[in-house]
Design a protein around this motif. Structure first.
Motif, short mmCIF file in Angstrom:
data_model
loop_
_atom_site.label_atom_id
_atom_site.label_comp_id
_atom_site.label_asym_id
_atom_site.label_seq_id
_atom_site.Cartn_x
_atom_site.Cartn_y
_atom_site.Cartn_z
N ARG A 1 -5.37 1.98 -8.18
CA ARG A 1 -4.99 0.57 -8.26
C ARG A 1 -5.00 0.00 -6.85
NH1 ARG A 1 -5.66 2.11 -12.57
NH2 ARG A 1 -4.40 1.89 -14.47
N ALA A 2 -5.51 -1.22 -6.71
CA ALA A 2 -5.50 -1.91 -5.43
C ALA A 2 -4.53 -3.09 -5.51
CB ALA A 2 -6.90 -2.41 -5.08
N VAL A 3 -3.65 -3.19 -4.53
CA VAL A 3 -2.72 -4.32 -4.44
C VAL A 3 -3.07 -5.09 -3.17
CG1 VAL A 3 -0.31 -5.03 -4.25
CG2 VAL A 3 -0.90 -3.02 -5.62
N MET A 4 -3.73 -6.24 -3.34
CA MET A 4 -4.15 -7.05 -2.21
C MET A 4 -3.01 -8.03 -1.88
SD MET A 4 -7.30 -5.82 -2.45
CE MET A 4 -8.34 -6.84 -1.42
N PHE A 5 -2.65 -8.14 -0.60
CA PHE A 5 -1.50 -8.96 -0.28
C PHE A 5 -1.64 -9.67 1.06
CE2 PHE A 5 -0.70 -5.04 2.02
CZ PHE A 5 -0.01 -5.43 3.17
N SER A 6 -0.94 -10.80 1.16
CA SER A 6 -0.68 -11.45 2.45
C SER A 6 0.79 -11.84 2.45
CB SER A 6 -1.64 -12.63 2.71
OG SER A 6 -1.61 -13.55 1.65
N SER A 7 1.13 -13.07 2.06
CA SER A 7 2.55 -13.44 2.03
C SER A 7 2.92 -14.04 0.67
CB SER A 7 2.86 -14.45 3.14
OG SER A 7 2.04 -15.60 3.02
N GLY A 8 3.96 -13.50 0.06
CA GLY A 8 4.48 -14.05 -1.19
C GLY A 8 3.68 -13.66 -2.42
N ASP A 9 4.12 -14.20 -3.55
CA ASP A 9 3.51 -13.86 -4.83
C ASP A 9 2.17 -14.55 -5.06
OD1 ASP A 9 5.69 -12.27 -5.52
OD2 ASP A 9 6.80 -13.98 -6.35
N VAL A 10 1.97 -15.69 -4.41
CA VAL A 10 0.77 -16.49 -4.68
C VAL A 10 -0.50 -15.72 -4.33
CG1 VAL A 10 -0.47 -18.61 -4.12
CG2 VAL A 10 2.02 -18.65 -4.33
N SER A 11 -0.51 -15.05 -3.20
CA SER A 11 -1.72 -14.36 -2.75
C SER A 11 -1.85 -12.95 -3.32
CB SER A 11 -1.72 -14.26 -1.22
OG SER A 11 -0.63 -13.47 -0.78
N LEU A 12 -0.80 -12.45 -3.98
CA LEU A 12 -0.82 -11.08 -4.47
C LEU A 12 -1.83 -10.91 -5.60
CD1 LEU A 12 0.91 -8.43 -3.92
CD2 LEU A 12 2.08 -9.00 -6.05
N ASP B 1 -7.00 -3.32 -11.31
CA ASP B 1 -7.09 -2.05 -12.03
C ASP B 1 -8.56 -1.66 -12.05
OD1 ASP B 1 -7.25 0.04 -13.80
OD2 ASP B 1 -6.11 -0.93 -15.40
N LEU B 2 -8.96 -0.74 -11.19
CA LEU B 2 -10.37 -0.41 -11.07
C LEU B 2 -10.84 0.59 -12.10
CD1 LEU B 2 -9.49 -1.44 -8.09
CD2 LEU B 2 -11.71 -0.55 -7.45
N ASN B 3 -9.95 1.11 -12.96
CA ASN B 3 -10.31 2.14 -13.92
C ASN B 3 -10.19 1.68 -15.37
OD1 ASN B 3 -8.32 3.76 -11.68
ND2 ASN B 3 -10.47 4.34 -11.82
N ARG B 4 -9.95 0.41 -15.60
CA ARG B 4 -9.57 -0.05 -16.93
C ARG B 4 -10.60 0.29 -18.01
NH1 ARG B 4 -7.45 -5.97 -17.19
NH2 ARG B 4 -5.79 -4.89 -16.04
N ARG C 1 -13.71 2.25 -17.73
CA ARG C 1 -14.36 3.57 -17.74
C ARG C 1 -13.48 4.64 -17.11
NH1 ARG C 1 -20.00 2.77 -15.03
NH2 ARG C 1 -18.81 1.37 -13.70
N ARG C 2 -12.19 4.41 -17.16
CA ARG C 2 -11.18 5.35 -16.69
C ARG C 2 -11.37 5.70 -15.21
NH1 ARG C 2 -6.81 7.49 -18.46
NH2 ARG C 2 -6.10 9.58 -17.95
N TYR C 3 -11.99 6.83 -14.88
CA TYR C 3 -12.04 7.25 -13.48
C TYR C 3 -13.21 6.64 -12.71
CZ TYR C 3 -8.71 10.64 -15.24
OH TYR C 3 -7.62 11.22 -15.85
N ALA C 4 -14.24 6.17 -13.40
CA ALA C 4 -15.37 5.53 -12.72
C ALA C 4 -15.00 4.08 -12.44
CB ALA C 4 -16.62 5.60 -13.60
N PRO C 5 -14.96 3.65 -11.18
CA PRO C 5 -14.53 2.29 -10.84
C PRO C 5 -15.45 1.23 -11.47
CG PRO C 5 -14.57 3.67 -8.89
CD PRO C 5 -15.24 4.45 -9.97
N ASP C 6 -14.86 0.14 -11.89
CA ASP C 6 -15.59 -1.01 -12.40
C ASP C 6 -16.22 -1.73 -11.20
OD1 ASP C 6 -16.14 -3.78 -13.11
OD2 ASP C 6 -15.03 -3.39 -14.97
N LEU C 7 -17.55 -1.85 -11.20
CA LEU C 7 -18.27 -2.42 -10.06
C LEU C 7 -17.81 -3.84 -9.76
CD1 LEU C 7 -20.41 -2.17 -7.88
CD2 LEU C 7 -22.13 -2.87 -9.56
#
Length: 212
Positions: free
Chosen positions: A77-88, A92-95, A97-103
């Motif tokens: 899972r990647a959590v991209m952040f800067s400041s606050g909830d707005v930019s968060l 889910d890169l596995n949703r 195909r499970r272990y193969a990341p979604d391009l």
């Protein structure tokens, strides 16, 4: 190949002996597989201070961790952040195909850069919440940042309580290409490395420890 010995009456006894001694050909591989148990939740700093070379380094480290997760059949899972909830942004890169990341998700992760200030508390809280989900238990958190933010004592207390409850570690990769700060990271990260130190030895150190 070693299992073929099980079909021979003499070699079968020798095989059992070597299993007990830990000298069969696949022994070390099986040991490494047991180390890489949990998912990875990777927090990526996309604040204004990360613009330029810092962003490229942070995304490169994140993509490397993603590839390790794929090869070791671990959720990512990647959590991209800067400041606050707005930019968060939580990806889910596995949703599908499970272990193969979604391009499409990989491209979204690479391109997302809202800028703004930096807040460590919101993304770490979001990452901890993910680790509370059943399928992401026994995971660890990695934060990739230049470290230019502060955290409150009350938040640190709550974080330590959650670490005890969920039994996870936090690993930090400091993007020290230009200005960088470690004082805040040192308060909550169990291990810190930096992109300038990522030789083969140091990369192996941080990437192996994140497997526990």
């Amino acid at each position: 190949a070693e299992l073929l010995a099980m079909h021979h009456p003499v070699l079968k006894r020798d095989f059992h002996r070597r299993v007990l001694e830990g000298t069969v050909l696949q022994y070390r591989l099986r040991d490494d597989e047991q180390k890489g148990k949990g998912p990875m939740v990777v927090c990526i700093d996309v604040s204004s201070s990360m613009q330029g070379d810092k962003e490229m380094w942070s995304k490169a480290v994140a993509l490397t961790l993603m590839d390790i997760a794929r090869r070791q059949r671990r959720l990512f899972r990647a959590v991209m952040f800067s400041s606050g909830d707005v930019s968060l942004k939580v990806l889910d890169l596995n949703r599908e195909r499970r272990y193969a990341p979604d391009l499409n998700k990989v491209v979204e992760m690479a391109e997302y850069f809202p800028g703004g200030g930096t807040d460590f508390e919101t993304p770490i809280d979001a990452a901890v919440e993910l680790l509370g989900e059943k399928k992401l238990k026994r995971g660890d958190i990695v934060i990739i940042t230049d470290g230019e933010s502060q955290v409150s004592p009350d938040w640190l207390t709550r974080l330590r309580e959650r670490k005890d409850q969920l039994d996870f570690s936090i690993f930090a990769v400091l993007v020290d290409v230009g200005s960088a700060e470690t004082s805040s990271l040192a308060q909550f990260a169990d291990r810190i490395t930096s992109v300038k130190r990522i030789s083969d030895e140091h990369a192996r150190d941080i990437f192996l420890h994140v497997q526990s």
